[in-house]
Design an enzyme around this catalytic site. Structure first.
Site, PDB file in Angstrom:
ATOM      1  N   THR A   1       0.826  -1.220   0.000  1.00  0.00           N
ATOM      2  CA  THR A   1       0.000   0.000   0.000  1.00  0.00           C
ATOM      3  C   THR A   1       0.859   1.269   0.000  1.00  0.00           C
ATOM      4  O   THR A   1       0.686   2.153  -0.846  1.00  0.00           O
ATOM      5  CB  THR A   1      -0.917  -0.007   1.248  1.00  0.00           C
ATOM      6  OG1 THR A   1      -1.691  -1.202   1.223  1.00  0.00           O
ATOM      7  CG2 THR A   1      -1.830   1.198   1.266  1.00  0.00           C
ATOM      8  N   ILE A   2       1.772   1.363   0.938  1.00  0.00           N
ATOM      9  CA  ILE A   2       2.582   2.586   1.048  1.00  0.00           C
ATOM     10  C   ILE A   2       3.730   2.578   0.036  1.00  0.00           C
ATOM     11  O   ILE A   2       3.988   3.590  -0.628  1.00  0.00           O
ATOM     12  CB  ILE A   2       3.135   2.728   2.493  1.00  0.00           C
ATOM     13  CG1 ILE A   2       1.984   2.746   3.517  1.00  0.00           C
ATOM     14  CG2 ILE A   2       4.009   3.975   2.621  1.00  0.00           C
ATOM     15  CD1 ILE A   2       0.983   3.867   3.362  1.00  0.00           C
TER      16      ILE A   2
ATOM     17  N   GLY B   1       4.622   2.047  11.463  1.00  0.00           N
ATOM     18  CA  GLY B   1       4.392   0.759  12.110  1.00  0.00           C
ATOM     19  C   GLY B   1       5.589   0.294  12.917  1.00  0.00           C
ATOM     20  O   GLY B   1       5.487  -0.638  13.720  1.00  0.00           O
TER      21      GLY B   1
ATOM     22  N   SER C   1       2.713   7.525  11.694  1.00  0.00           N
ATOM     23  CA  SER C   1       1.597   6.768  11.109  1.00  0.00           C
ATOM     24  C   SER C   1       0.606   7.740  10.464  1.00  0.00           C
ATOM     25  O   SER C   1       0.704   8.956  10.641  1.00  0.00           O
ATOM     26  CB  SER C   1       0.888   5.962  12.192  1.00  0.00           C
ATOM     27  OG  SER C   1       0.199   6.852  13.058  1.00  0.00           O
ATOM     28  N   CYS C   2      -0.354   7.202   9.742  1.00  0.00           N
ATOM     29  CA  CYS C   2      -1.303   8.040   9.000  1.00  0.00           C
ATOM     30  C   CYS C   2      -2.101   8.973   9.905  1.00  0.00           C
ATOM     31  O   CYS C   2      -2.197  10.179   9.661  1.00  0.00           O
ATOM     32  CB  CYS C   2      -2.238   7.181   8.163  1.00  0.00           C
ATOM     33  SG  CYS C   2      -2.871   5.724   9.034  1.00  0.00           S
ATOM     34  N   ASN C   3      -2.686   8.435  10.984  1.00  0.00           N
ATOM     35  CA  ASN C   3      -3.485   9.270  11.888  1.00  0.00           C
ATOM     36  C   ASN C   3      -2.616  10.315  12.570  1.00  0.00           C
ATOM     37  O   ASN C   3      -3.002  11.485  12.691  1.00  0.00           O
ATOM     38  CB  ASN C   3      -4.151   8.377  12.951  1.00  0.00           C
ATOM     39  CG  ASN C   3      -5.611   8.096  12.621  1.00  0.00           C
ATOM     40  OD1 ASN C   3      -6.377   9.019  12.323  1.00  0.00           O
ATOM     41  ND2 ASN C   3      -5.997   6.836  12.665  1.00  0.00           N
TER      42      ASN C   3
ATOM     43  N   HIS D   1      -1.549   7.152  19.499  1.00  0.00           N
ATOM     44  CA  HIS D   1      -1.292   8.208  18.504  1.00  0.00           C
ATOM     45  C   HIS D   1      -0.785   9.507  19.138  1.00  0.00           C
ATOM     46  O   HIS D   1       0.021  10.217  18.548  1.00  0.00           O
ATOM     47  CB  HIS D   1      -2.561   8.474  17.696  1.00  0.00           C
ATOM     48  CG  HIS D   1      -3.090   7.242  17.030  1.00  0.00           C
ATOM     49  ND1 HIS D   1      -3.981   6.397  17.644  1.00  0.00           N
ATOM     50  CD2 HIS D   1      -2.816   6.701  15.822  1.00  0.00           C
ATOM     51  CE1 HIS D   1      -4.250   5.381  16.838  1.00  0.00           C
ATOM     52  NE2 HIS D   1      -3.556   5.542  15.719  1.00  0.00           N
TER      53      HIS D   1
ATOM     54  N   HIS E   1      -9.926   7.576   7.603  1.00  0.00           N
ATOM     55  CA  HIS E   1     -10.133   7.858   9.027  1.00  0.00           C
ATOM     56  C   HIS E   1     -10.887   9.195   9.106  1.00  0.00           C
ATOM     57  O   HIS E   1     -10.690  10.076   8.263  1.00  0.00           O
ATOM     58  CB  HIS E   1      -8.814   8.056   9.765  1.00  0.00           C
ATOM     59  CG  HIS E   1      -7.868   6.896   9.712  1.00  0.00           C
ATOM     60  ND1 HIS E   1      -8.185   5.640  10.185  1.00  0.00           N
ATOM     61  CD2 HIS E   1      -6.582   6.816   9.281  1.00  0.00           C
ATOM     62  CE1 HIS E   1      -7.131   4.838  10.045  1.00  0.00           C
ATOM     63  NE2 HIS E   1      -6.152   5.519   9.483  1.00  0.00           N
TER      64      HIS E   1
ATOM     65  N   GLN F   1      -5.826   7.119   4.803  1.00  0.00           N
ATOM     66  CA  GLN F   1      -4.775   6.336   5.480  1.00  0.00           C
ATOM     67  C   GLN F   1      -3.757   5.780   4.497  1.00  0.00           C
ATOM     68  O   GLN F   1      -2.603   5.532   4.861  1.00  0.00           O
ATOM     69  CB  GLN F   1      -5.401   5.187   6.285  1.00  0.00           C
ATOM     70  CG  GLN F   1      -5.882   3.977   5.485  1.00  0.00           C
ATOM     71  CD  GLN F   1      -7.257   4.164   4.855  1.00  0.00           C
ATOM     72  OE1 GLN F   1      -7.899   5.189   5.070  1.00  0.00           O
ATOM     73  NE2 GLN F   1      -7.726   3.196   4.087  1.00  0.00           N
TER      74      GLN F   1
HETATM   75  P1  NAD Z   1       1.498  -3.752   3.048  1.00  0.00           P
HETATM   76  O1  NAD Z   1       1.304  -5.069   3.697  1.00  0.00           O
HETATM   77  O2  NAD Z   1       0.425  -3.220   2.174  1.00  0.00           O
HETATM   78  O3  NAD Z   1       2.841  -3.735   2.217  1.00  0.00           O
HETATM   79  C1  NAD Z   1       4.049  -4.257   2.699  1.00  0.00           C
HETATM   80  C2  NAD Z   1       4.742  -5.015   1.579  1.00  0.00           C
HETATM   81  O4  NAD Z   1       6.031  -5.413   2.005  1.00  0.00           O
HETATM   82  C3  NAD Z   1       3.997  -6.284   1.174  1.00  0.00           C
HETATM   83  O5  NAD Z   1       3.895  -6.303  -0.217  1.00  0.00           O
HETATM   84  C4  NAD Z   1       4.885  -7.419   1.710  1.00  0.00           C
HETATM   85  O6  NAD Z   1       4.819  -8.569   0.925  1.00  0.00           O
HETATM   86  C5  NAD Z   1       6.244  -6.762   1.591  1.00  0.00           C
HETATM   87  N1  NAD Z   1       7.281  -7.366   2.442  1.00  0.00           N
HETATM   88  C6  NAD Z   1       7.155  -8.123   3.553  1.00  0.00           C
HETATM   89  N2  NAD Z   1       8.366  -8.434   4.037  1.00  0.00           N
HETATM   90  C7  NAD Z   1       9.272  -7.881   3.204  1.00  0.00           C
HETATM   91  C8  NAD Z   1      10.690  -7.854   3.167  1.00  0.00           C
HETATM   92  N3  NAD Z   1      11.423  -8.467   4.110  1.00  0.00           N
HETATM   93  N4  NAD Z   1      11.300  -7.179   2.163  1.00  0.00           N
HETATM   94  C9  NAD Z   1      10.570  -6.532   1.215  1.00  0.00           C
HETATM   95  N5  NAD Z   1       9.223  -6.525   1.207  1.00  0.00           N
HETATM   96  C10 NAD Z   1       8.592  -7.194   2.185  1.00  0.00           C
HETATM   97  O7  NAD Z   1       1.799  -2.740   4.257  1.00  0.00           O
HETATM   98  P2  NAD Z   1       1.550  -1.181   4.240  1.00  0.00           P
HETATM   99  O8  NAD Z   1       0.120  -0.918   4.591  1.00  0.00           O
HETATM  100  O9  NAD Z   1       2.111  -0.590   3.008  1.00  0.00           O
HETATM  101  O10 NAD Z   1       2.383  -0.737   5.514  1.00  0.00           O
HETATM  102  C11 NAD Z   1       3.780  -0.549   5.446  1.00  0.00           C
HETATM  103  C12 NAD Z   1       4.215   0.312   6.611  1.00  0.00           C
HETATM  104  O11 NAD Z   1       3.547   1.571   6.507  1.00  0.00           O
HETATM  105  C13 NAD Z   1       3.844  -0.221   8.015  1.00  0.00           C
HETATM  106  O12 NAD Z   1       4.825   0.199   8.924  1.00  0.00           O
HETATM  107  C14 NAD Z   1       2.535   0.479   8.314  1.00  0.00           C
HETATM  108  O13 NAD Z   1       2.271   0.576   9.698  1.00  0.00           O
HETATM  109  C15 NAD Z   1       2.794   1.839   7.693  1.00  0.00           C
HETATM  110  N6  NAD Z   1       1.591   2.583   7.329  1.00  0.00           N
HETATM  111  C16 NAD Z   1       0.530   1.966   6.738  1.00  0.00           C
HETATM  112  C17 NAD Z   1      -0.606   2.706   6.435  1.00  0.00           C
HETATM  113  C18 NAD Z   1      -1.832   2.070   5.837  1.00  0.00           C
HETATM  114  O14 NAD Z   1      -2.937   2.499   6.105  1.00  0.00           O
HETATM  115  N7  NAD Z   1      -1.701   1.072   5.004  1.00  0.00           N
HETATM  116  C19 NAD Z   1      -0.639   4.060   6.685  1.00  0.00           C
HETATM  117  C20 NAD Z   1       0.486   4.693   7.224  1.00  0.00           C
HETATM  118  C21 NAD Z   1       1.603   3.932   7.559  1.00  0.00           C
END
Ligand code: NAD
Length: 361
Positions: free
Chosen positions: A21-22, A118, A147-149, A201, A227, A309
């Site tokens: 996602t990010i 995270g 984080s997003c929030n 948060h 959110h 988010q």
């Molecule tokens: P996600 O699960 O959507 O994406 C993470 C990706 O990393 C996945 O594709 C996974 O397969 C890959 N991955 C796992 N282990 C790996 C490794 N060792 N090397 C390379 N890639 C690997 O997660 P996300 O939602 O993008 O979240 C990522 C970070 O961003 C987290 O710390 C999360 O807390 C933070 N975050 C997420 C959001 C949200 O709403 N999605 C918002 C803000 C911050």
């Protein structure tokens, strides 16, 4: 590369580890910057996202102990260690906790790293929101974007504190249950206090706005849209009118003040706007502040703001890369990021008014 002001702008080579996602959004945002080049993204498996990235010309690097890419038809340019050696900065966007496992790979290569919210804040020398504490991150080796929030709150509170002083900030965070692909999260049909006490948060926000008295509580609801934050801020030296308060907020590029005359009355409308505008992945990088919810009574300001988010942390990651690589000062970086992404761009409405409240409204 020549810059807009006629000088010479350096180009920073950037790698993204974790392409979910990010990571996908940060990778695209990096590609849209005039002073950055995306060297590649590291992924664990050759899935649809890998194929799409490959078709888009993004070099892929294999992550994990086992190379699942060989024989998949999706070529790789090397491993995570190779990627990290080839870049000026790496953005780690792996799932919570995995960044901590990767930390030594980046340190061994001497490559500055930007981690996500995270991770525990001890992973980095400083947590980061560009509007609040860009300077703290300049030249550091490890930065953690909030984080997003928490990012949404810090972006709001930093300018309020500068203009009027923040005595206390209290927020209830109505949190989306999960992102669209997170089918294992919920609730499906409930409204769940999460946690019962204060949420983490506030402490997160205080890492970038030290000394501020912030408290947050959270409620999880069955939506993947956004959110919604209900925020109450006691101001030390409040403005004379709510009009002045709105003017202060609308001067911030990453705070969009949305007038209900534009027809935007909730998070569903925001998604529709993002679709109509053909924003990438229907993202809102900005805080979406509902203008009519902004009130001022005595010294207390209250408002509702919606936070996407999936994308509000994206410009912060771009700015964090400039900070750790000492590429630009904070104001310059934010302006460049905003311009490159199209932050703050909303259409004129049928009422003849922009959806954003103008400063004299
Ligand atoms: P996600 O699960 O959507 O994406 C993470 C990706 O990393 C996945 O594709 C996974 O397969 C890959 N991955 C796992 N282990 C790996 C490794 N060792 N090397 C390379 N890639 C690997 O997660 P996300 O939602 O993008 O979240 C990522 C970070 O961003 C987290 O710390 C999360 O807390 C933070 N975050 C997420 C959001 C949200 O709403 N999605 C918002 C803000 C911050």
């Amino acid at each position: 590369m020549p810059s807009h002001d006629g000088g010479v702008r350096v180009t920073r080579d950037v790698g993204v580890v974790g392409y979910g996602t990010i990571g996908k959004r940060v990778a695209d945002a990096v590609r849209s910057q005039p002073d950055m080049a995306l060297v590649g993204v590291a992924k664990r498996s050759p899935d649809y996202a890998a194929a799409v990235a490959h078709d888009a010309g993004i070099p892929l690097y294999a992550a994990g102990e086992e190379d699942r890419f060989s024989g998949s038809g999706v070529p790789t340019a090397g491993t995570v260690a190779d990627l990290v050696e080839r870049v000026d900065a790496v953005v780690d966007a792996t799932p919570s906790g995995v960044g901590a496992d990767n930390r030594d790979i980046y340190a061994d290569a001497g490559t500055p790293a930007v981690f996500q919210g995270g991770e525990d804040d001890s992973i980095a020398e400083t947590s980061f929101t560009a509007r609040a504490n860009y300077r703290d991150a300049v030249g550091t080796d490890r930065v953690r974007v909030l984080s997003c929030n928490a990012t949404g709150l810090a972006r709001l509170l930093a300018p309020l504190d500068e203009a009027y002083g923040v005595e206390t900030a209290r927020a209830t965070l109505v949190r989306r249950g999960g992102d669209p692909g997170q089918t294992d999260r919920g609730p499906i049909n409930d409204i769940v206090p999460d946690p019962f006490g204060e949420s983490h948060h506030a402490a997160d926000v205080e890492t970038v706005l030290p000394g501020m008295d912030v408290r947050t509580r959270g409620v999880k609801v069955p939506t993947d849209l956004m959110h919604l934050q209900s925020v109450r801020v006691e101001l030390v030296d409040p403005p004379a009118s709510v009009r002045l308060l709105r003017r202060t907020l609308s001067a911030e590029s990453r705070l969009l003040l949305l007038d209900s005359a534009s027809g935007i009355e909730g998070c569903g409308d925001l998604l529709d706007v993002a679709r109509d505008l053909e924003r990438p992945r229907t993202d809102f990088w900005e805080n979406c502040v509902f203008a009519e919810s902004v009130s001022l009574e005595g010294g207390e300001c209250t408002l509702f703001q919606a936070i996407d988010q999936e994308s509000d942390v994206v410009p912060e990651n771009v700015d964090a890369v400039r900070a750790v690589t000492r590429t630009a000062a904070g104001r310059e970086s934010r302006a460049l990021t905003d311009r490159s992404l199209g932050i703050g761009s909303l259409p004129t409405t049928g009422t003849g008014r922009r959806a954003t409240v103008e400063s004299d409204d």
